[in-house]
Design a protein around this motif. Structure first.
Motif, PDB file in Angstrom:
ATOM      1  N   CYS A  50       8.706   6.958  12.050  1.00  0.00           N
ATOM      2  CA  CYS A  50       8.238   6.385  11.627  1.00  0.00           C
ATOM      3  C   CYS A  50       7.735   5.958   9.672  1.00  0.00           C
ATOM      4  CB  CYS A  50       6.502   6.855  11.846  1.00  0.00           C
ATOM      5  SG  CYS A  50       6.414   7.235  13.688  1.00  0.00           S
ATOM      6  N   GLU A  51       7.326   5.305   9.968  1.00  0.00           N
ATOM      7  CA  GLU A  51       7.791   4.130   8.223  1.00  0.00           C
ATOM      8  C   GLU A  51       6.637   3.670   7.763  1.00  0.00           C
ATOM      9  OE1 GLU A  51      12.153   2.844   7.584  1.00  0.00           O
ATOM     10  OE2 GLU A  51      11.330   2.187   8.029  1.00  0.00           O
ATOM     11  N   LYS A  52       5.812   4.065   7.045  1.00  0.00           N
ATOM     12  CA  LYS A  52       4.642   3.797   5.829  1.00  0.00           C
ATOM     13  C   LYS A  52       5.123   2.276   5.042  1.00  0.00           C
ATOM     14  CE  LYS A  52      -0.229   5.241   4.729  1.00  0.00           C
ATOM     15  NZ  LYS A  52      -0.872   6.834   4.671  1.00  0.00           N
ATOM     16  N   ASN A  53       3.704   2.002   5.220  1.00  0.00           N
ATOM     17  CA  ASN A  53       4.104   1.148   4.003  1.00  0.00           C
ATOM     18  C   ASN A  53       3.906   1.356   2.463  1.00  0.00           C
ATOM     19  OD1 ASN A  53       0.736   1.232   4.590  1.00  0.00           O
ATOM     20  ND2 ASN A  53       0.714   0.121   2.652  1.00  0.00           N
ATOM     21  N   GLY A  54       5.074   1.045   1.517  1.00  0.00           N
ATOM     22  CA  GLY A  54       4.798   2.344   0.551  1.00  0.00           C
ATOM     23  C   GLY A  54       6.159   2.929   0.607  1.00  0.00           C
ATOM     24  N   ASP A  55       6.942   3.536   1.467  1.00  0.00           N
ATOM     25  CA  ASP A  55       7.888   4.241   1.660  1.00  0.00           C
ATOM     26  C   ASP A  55       9.048   3.298   1.817  1.00  0.00           C
ATOM     27  OD1 ASP A  55       6.023   6.247   2.778  1.00  0.00           O
ATOM     28  OD2 ASP A  55       7.065   5.613   4.906  1.00  0.00           O
ATOM     29  N   PRO A  56       9.721   3.550   0.666  1.00  0.00           N
ATOM     30  CA  PRO A  56      11.002   3.008   0.433  1.00  0.00           C
ATOM     31  C   PRO A  56      12.327   1.962   2.458  1.00  0.00           C
ATOM     32  CG  PRO A  56      11.247   5.575  -0.129  1.00  0.00           C
ATOM     33  CD  PRO A  56      10.898   5.539   1.024  1.00  0.00           C
ATOM     34  N   GLY A  57      11.765   0.972   2.477  1.00  0.00           N
ATOM     35  CA  GLY A  57      12.211   0.389   3.599  1.00  0.00           C
ATOM     36  C   GLY A  57      11.219   0.003   4.924  1.00  0.00           C
ATOM     37  N   GLY A  58       9.885   0.440   4.491  1.00  0.00           N
ATOM     38  CA  GLY A  58       8.738   0.873   5.270  1.00  0.00           C
ATOM     39  C   GLY A  58       8.350  -0.636   4.878  1.00  0.00           C
ATOM     40  N   PRO A  59       7.607  -1.153   6.152  1.00  0.00           N
ATOM     41  CA  PRO A  59       6.447  -2.083   6.666  1.00  0.00           C
ATOM     42  C   PRO A  59       6.006  -3.111   5.198  1.00  0.00           C
ATOM     43  CG  PRO A  59       5.362  -0.581   7.732  1.00  0.00           C
ATOM     44  CD  PRO A  59       6.827   0.536   6.419  1.00  0.00           C
ATOM     45  N   VAL A  60       5.941  -3.776   5.373  1.00  0.00           N
ATOM     46  CA  VAL A  60       4.890  -4.363   3.975  1.00  0.00           C
ATOM     47  C   VAL A  60       3.323  -4.877   4.271  1.00  0.00           C
ATOM     48  CG1 VAL A  60       4.900  -6.643   2.221  1.00  0.00           C
ATOM     49  CG2 VAL A  60       6.573  -5.179   3.025  1.00  0.00           C
ATOM     50  N   LEU A  61       2.549  -4.848   4.246  1.00  0.00           N
ATOM     51  CA  LEU A  61       1.045  -5.122   4.121  1.00  0.00           C
ATOM     52  C   LEU A  61       1.296  -6.546   4.394  1.00  0.00           C
ATOM     53  CD1 LEU A  61      -1.294  -2.722   1.990  1.00  0.00           C
ATOM     54  CD2 LEU A  61      -0.563  -2.336   4.900  1.00  0.00           C
ATOM     55  N   ASN A  62       0.174  -7.017   5.583  1.00  0.00           N
ATOM     56  CA  ASN A  62      -0.042  -8.512   5.681  1.00  0.00           C
ATOM     57  C   ASN A  62      -1.138  -8.430   4.737  1.00  0.00           C
ATOM     58  OD1 ASN A  62       2.676  -9.602   7.382  1.00  0.00           O
ATOM     59  ND2 ASN A  62       1.703  -8.469   8.740  1.00  0.00           N
ATOM     60  N   LYS A  63      -1.880  -9.634   4.626  1.00  0.00           N
ATOM     61  CA  LYS A  63      -3.282 -10.106   4.222  1.00  0.00           C
ATOM     62  C   LYS A  63      -4.439  -9.069   4.880  1.00  0.00           C
ATOM     63  CE  LYS A  63      -6.481 -13.942   2.953  1.00  0.00           C
ATOM     64  NZ  LYS A  63      -6.195 -15.296   1.931  1.00  0.00           N
ATOM     65  N   GLY A  64      -5.018  -8.931   4.075  1.00  0.00           N
ATOM     66  CA  GLY A  64      -6.066  -7.762   4.893  1.00  0.00           C
ATOM     67  C   GLY A  64      -5.973  -6.364   5.294  1.00  0.00           C
ATOM     68  N   GLU A  65      -5.027  -6.716   5.335  1.00  0.00           N
ATOM     69  CA  GLU A  65      -4.376  -5.263   5.624  1.00  0.00           C
ATOM     70  C   GLU A  65      -4.550  -3.608   5.063  1.00  0.00           C
ATOM     71  OE1 GLU A  65      -1.288  -6.262   9.374  1.00  0.00           O
ATOM     72  OE2 GLU A  65      -0.363  -5.374   7.827  1.00  0.00           O
TER      73      GLU A  65
END
Length: 232
Positions: free
Chosen positions: A100-115
């Motif tokens: 599991c990877e969270k936005n902000g983690d190295p290599g983690g997912p990028v937030l889309n608009k409104g997230e």
């Protein structure tokens, strides 16, 4: 989406004969021959009781304490990522998710608009994604795209079910349920991706599963529906 998908599950090695048990039986047989049956049974009266062999169980875990060591470890790891508003929708998945990877983690997912929060995990050969939105309106806007892809799935992934309101089998969430499909270019080859989206009318959250339609699902909706039905 990466062509690797989730980690592949390899078959377990065949069980080996319990060498310790064979050794004990051989020793007992030798004792009977040397000391006679009377000495053997007299000795058993004063010897400590042997610890019972562990018995394997195929029953599904009914509580966290019944989970295996690996699953308990995954719960602890994944709970740190899937907190707050995402906790209810993720609860049933915690023992079985990995990487599991969270936005902000190295290599983690990028937030889309409104997230506000996005967590991307693996579930065998699928991706499991959990999103908290800034508002219910932002969540509903994101769902509109999957509704259009539900129509596309009639051609891309035959057998797709209709979109509509649906409670999760666990009862933890109740909201919109959408099966959908779209195409991507993977290594210069166009592939179809199938997905299941579900959300909760009471909170600005959503989750969805993604897998390659052919290599991940065998061109059949049943595997993804089964997974959703067990853990959602």
């Amino acid at each position: 989406m990466s062509s690797r998908g989730g980690p592949r599950i390899e078959p377990s090695p065949p069980r080996q004969t319990n060498k310790l048990l064979l050794g004990i039986l051989a020793g007992l047989a030798a004792g009977l021959l040397i000391f006679g049956a009377g000495g053997f049974f007299a000795g058993r009266g004063t010897a400590p009781a042997a610890a019972p062999d562990p018995v394997a169980s195929n029953a599904a875990p009914s509580a966290p304490s019944s989970l295996g060591v690996y699953e308990q470890s995954q719960v602890e790891l994944n709970q740190a990522k899937l907190t707050g508003a995402l906790a209810p929708v993720a609860q049933g998945w915690l023992p079985y998710l990995s990487s599991c990877e969270k936005n902000g983690d190295p290599g983690g997912p990028v937030l889309n608009k409104g997230e506000k929060t996005r967590v991307r995990c693996r579930f065998d050969g699928m991706s499991a994604i959990f999103v908290e939105y800034a508002s219910v309106t932002d969540r509903d806007k994101a769902r509109v795209k999957t509704l259009s892809q539900n129509v596309d799935a009639r051609t891309l992934a035959p057998g797709v079910g209709p979109a509509g309101d649906k409670a999760a089998p666990s009862g933890r969430t109740a909201g919109s349920y959408v099966e959908y499909a779209y195409t991507v270019q993977e290594n210069k080859v166009k592939q179809t991706v199938a997905g299941v989206w579900w959300d909760d009318t009471r909170a600005p959250i959503a989750a969805y599963l993604l897998a390659f339609w052919k290599s991940g699902l065998g061109e059949d909706w049943a595997p993804m529906r089964d997974v959703w039905g067990r853990y959602a």
